[in-house]
Design an enzyme around this catalytic site. Sequence first.
Site, PDB file in Angstrom:
ATOM      1  N   ARG A  88      -9.084   0.869   9.454  1.00 13.36           N
ATOM      2  CA  ARG A  88      -8.801  -0.553   9.806  1.00 13.36           C
ATOM      3  C   ARG A  88      -9.565  -1.276  10.504  1.00 13.36           C
ATOM      4  O   ARG A  88      -9.687  -2.555  10.971  1.00 13.36           O
ATOM      5  CB  ARG A  88      -7.405  -0.362  10.440  1.00 13.36           C
ATOM      6  CG  ARG A  88      -6.364  -0.692   9.586  1.00 13.36           C
ATOM      7  CD  ARG A  88      -5.112  -0.679  10.638  1.00 13.36           C
ATOM      8  NE  ARG A  88      -3.971  -0.993  10.199  1.00 13.36           N
ATOM      9  CZ  ARG A  88      -2.739  -0.574   9.834  1.00 13.36           C
ATOM     10  NH1 ARG A  88      -2.923   0.768   9.365  1.00 13.36           N
ATOM     11  NH2 ARG A  88      -1.523  -1.235   9.710  1.00 13.36           N
ATOM     12  N   ARG A 124      11.789  -1.270  10.709  1.00 10.24           N
ATOM     13  CA  ARG A 124      10.749  -0.664  11.524  1.00 10.24           C
ATOM     14  C   ARG A 124      10.711  -1.524  12.953  1.00 10.24           C
ATOM     15  O   ARG A 124      10.798  -2.624  12.920  1.00 10.24           O
ATOM     16  CB  ARG A 124       9.370  -0.732  10.830  1.00 10.24           C
ATOM     17  CG  ARG A 124       8.978   0.486  10.166  1.00 10.24           C
ATOM     18  CD  ARG A 124       7.687   0.258   9.365  1.00 10.24           C
ATOM     19  NE  ARG A 124       6.494   0.161  10.108  1.00 10.24           N
ATOM     20  CZ  ARG A 124       5.411  -0.118   9.636  1.00 10.24           C
ATOM     21  NH1 ARG A 124       5.356   0.541   8.541  1.00 10.24           N
ATOM     22  NH2 ARG A 124       4.389  -0.389  10.446  1.00 10.24           N
ATOM     23  N   ARG A 140      11.738  -5.746   5.296  1.00 10.85           N
ATOM     24  CA  ARG A 140      11.562  -4.547   4.959  1.00 10.85           C
ATOM     25  C   ARG A 140      12.323  -3.420   5.602  1.00 10.85           C
ATOM     26  O   ARG A 140      12.766  -3.449   6.781  1.00 10.85           O
ATOM     27  CB  ARG A 140      10.153  -4.014   5.274  1.00 10.85           C
ATOM     28  CG  ARG A 140       9.547  -2.680   4.879  1.00 10.85           C
ATOM     29  CD  ARG A 140       8.142  -2.709   4.900  1.00 10.85           C
ATOM     30  NE  ARG A 140       7.410  -2.676   6.104  1.00 10.85           N
ATOM     31  CZ  ARG A 140       6.257  -2.546   6.106  1.00 10.85           C
ATOM     32  NH1 ARG A 140       5.426  -2.370   5.194  1.00 10.85           N
ATOM     33  NH2 ARG A 140       5.433  -2.458   7.160  1.00 10.85           N
ATOM     34  N   ARG A 145       0.302  -8.511  13.830  1.00 12.86           N
ATOM     35  CA  ARG A 145      -0.383  -7.363  12.640  1.00 12.86           C
ATOM     36  C   ARG A 145      -1.217  -8.127  11.722  1.00 12.86           C
ATOM     37  O   ARG A 145      -2.108  -7.992  11.152  1.00 12.86           O
ATOM     38  CB  ARG A 145       0.726  -6.635  12.051  1.00 12.86           C
ATOM     39  CG  ARG A 145       1.388  -5.711  13.142  1.00 12.86           C
ATOM     40  CD  ARG A 145       2.605  -5.060  12.705  1.00 12.86           C
ATOM     41  NE  ARG A 145       2.426  -4.113  11.631  1.00 12.86           N
ATOM     42  CZ  ARG A 145       3.671  -4.265  10.597  1.00 12.86           C
ATOM     43  NH1 ARG A 145       4.990  -5.100  11.031  1.00 12.86           N
ATOM     44  NH2 ARG A 145       3.837  -3.778   9.610  1.00 12.86           N
ATOM     45  N   LYS A 161       0.887  -1.241  -0.055  1.00  8.58           N
ATOM     46  CA  LYS A 161       0.022   0.054  -0.017  1.00  8.58           C
ATOM     47  C   LYS A 161       0.853   1.288  -0.053  1.00  8.58           C
ATOM     48  O   LYS A 161       0.593   2.178  -0.821  1.00  8.58           O
ATOM     49  CB  LYS A 161      -0.860   0.021   1.171  1.00  8.58           C
ATOM     50  CG  LYS A 161      -2.064  -1.049   1.240  1.00  8.58           C
ATOM     51  CD  LYS A 161      -2.891  -0.849   2.521  1.00  8.58           C
ATOM     52  CE  LYS A 161      -2.261  -0.717   3.761  1.00  8.58           C
ATOM     53  NZ  LYS A 161      -1.676  -1.926   4.181  1.00  8.58           N
TER      54      LYS A 161
HETATM   55  P1  AMP Z   1       1.069   0.759   9.399  1.00  8.24           P
HETATM   56  O1  AMP Z   1       2.230   1.866   8.917  1.00  8.24           O
HETATM   57  O2  AMP Z   1      -0.034   1.254   8.449  1.00  8.24           O
HETATM   58  O3  AMP Z   1       1.563  -0.406   9.073  1.00  8.24           O
HETATM   59  O4  AMP Z   1       0.754   0.994  10.917  1.00  8.24           O
HETATM   60  C1  AMP Z   1       1.559   0.754  11.793  1.00  8.24           C
HETATM   61  C2  AMP Z   1       0.967   0.666  13.219  1.00  8.24           C
HETATM   62  O5  AMP Z   1       0.194   1.832  13.536  1.00  8.24           O
HETATM   63  C3  AMP Z   1      -0.374  -0.545  13.046  1.00  8.24           C
HETATM   64  O6  AMP Z   1       0.232  -1.839  13.412  1.00  8.24           O
HETATM   65  C4  AMP Z   1      -1.139   0.030  14.292  1.00  8.24           C
HETATM   66  O7  AMP Z   1      -0.430  -0.157  15.517  1.00  8.24           O
HETATM   67  C5  AMP Z   1      -0.985   1.555  14.145  1.00  8.24           C
HETATM   68  N1  AMP Z   1      -2.136   1.961  13.030  1.00  8.24           N
HETATM   69  C6  AMP Z   1      -1.852   2.706  11.774  1.00  8.24           C
HETATM   70  N2  AMP Z   1      -3.141   2.974  11.510  1.00  8.24           N
HETATM   71  C7  AMP Z   1      -4.125   2.452  12.200  1.00  8.24           C
HETATM   72  C8  AMP Z   1      -5.327   2.707  12.268  1.00  8.24           C
HETATM   73  N3  AMP Z   1      -6.194   3.161  11.255  1.00  8.24           N
HETATM   74  N4  AMP Z   1      -6.202   2.142  13.381  1.00  8.24           N
HETATM   75  C9  AMP Z   1      -5.406   1.807  14.508  1.00  8.24           C
HETATM   76  N5  AMP Z   1      -4.189   1.586  14.552  1.00  8.24           N
HETATM   77  C10 AMP Z   1      -3.441   1.982  13.408  1.00  8.24           C
END
Ligand code: AMP
Length: 215
Positions: free
Chosen positions: A88, A160, A127, A171, A13
């Site tokens: 999400r 990360r 990654r 996740r 994404k």
């Molecule tokens: P990402 O970079 O999108 O993989 O997000 C990293 C982490 O941020 C996720 O594993 C969640 O802990 C938190 N996070 C990001 N977006 C959301 C969301 N829309 N709702 C809840 N937690 C989020």
Amino acid sequence: MRIVLLGAPGSGKGTQAKLLIEKYGVPQISTGDLLREAVAAGTELGQQAKSVMESGGLVSDDLVLGIIEERLARPDTADGFILDGFPRTQVQAEALETLLERLGQPLDCALLIEVDFDILMQRLTGRLTCEACGQMFNRFTAPPAMEGVCDKCGGTLRHRADDNEEAIGNRLRTYETQTAPLVDFYRERGKLKRVKGIGEVSQIFGQITRALDQG
Ligand code: AMP
């Protein structure tokens, strides 16, 4: 152009969003990036989000909705946006629908990037992200020319904090239980488009732009 990118962690994404913003000139809004910025800045929000993010769980809907509402109020979203990693949960999807109705700016579509589980695991464990420009690499599938250094800007590459096996497993499970049901949410509203997220980045991008141009 107002779209949501749907897909498991590691589905590409973020990579595709970066290409879409260049082509369509609208901002990428990644709640993950906004939350990581808050953690790095040590704000109260960041402190609340940090441990949940590191474990691979979801930050509370209230916190995320606050961030997104503030972000969508900024003037650079006037011509549209690409939402990456939001919504999400069902609660977030419903809140987004209400908010965009109020703004008179309904979504054009939700684009699902589909990738098999074992490929997601490989992508996530390998990654690497440039801390300066955000360019992404992968130790196994797309390594940088020089270890630890960004090909594009010379910045330092970082792994990360939540890209370790335990957090990755959480996740992916969180995605299956909380986020995957949004595929039906958008399908029922006639807004879902799907592409296969396997192969060259540029080929996947071609499929995405064709799907978007079909209206
Ligand atoms: P990402 O970079 O999108 O993989 O997000 C990293 C982490 O941020 C996720 O594993 C969640 O802990 C938190 N996070 C990001 N977006 C959301 C969301 N829309 N709702 C809840 N937690 C989020």
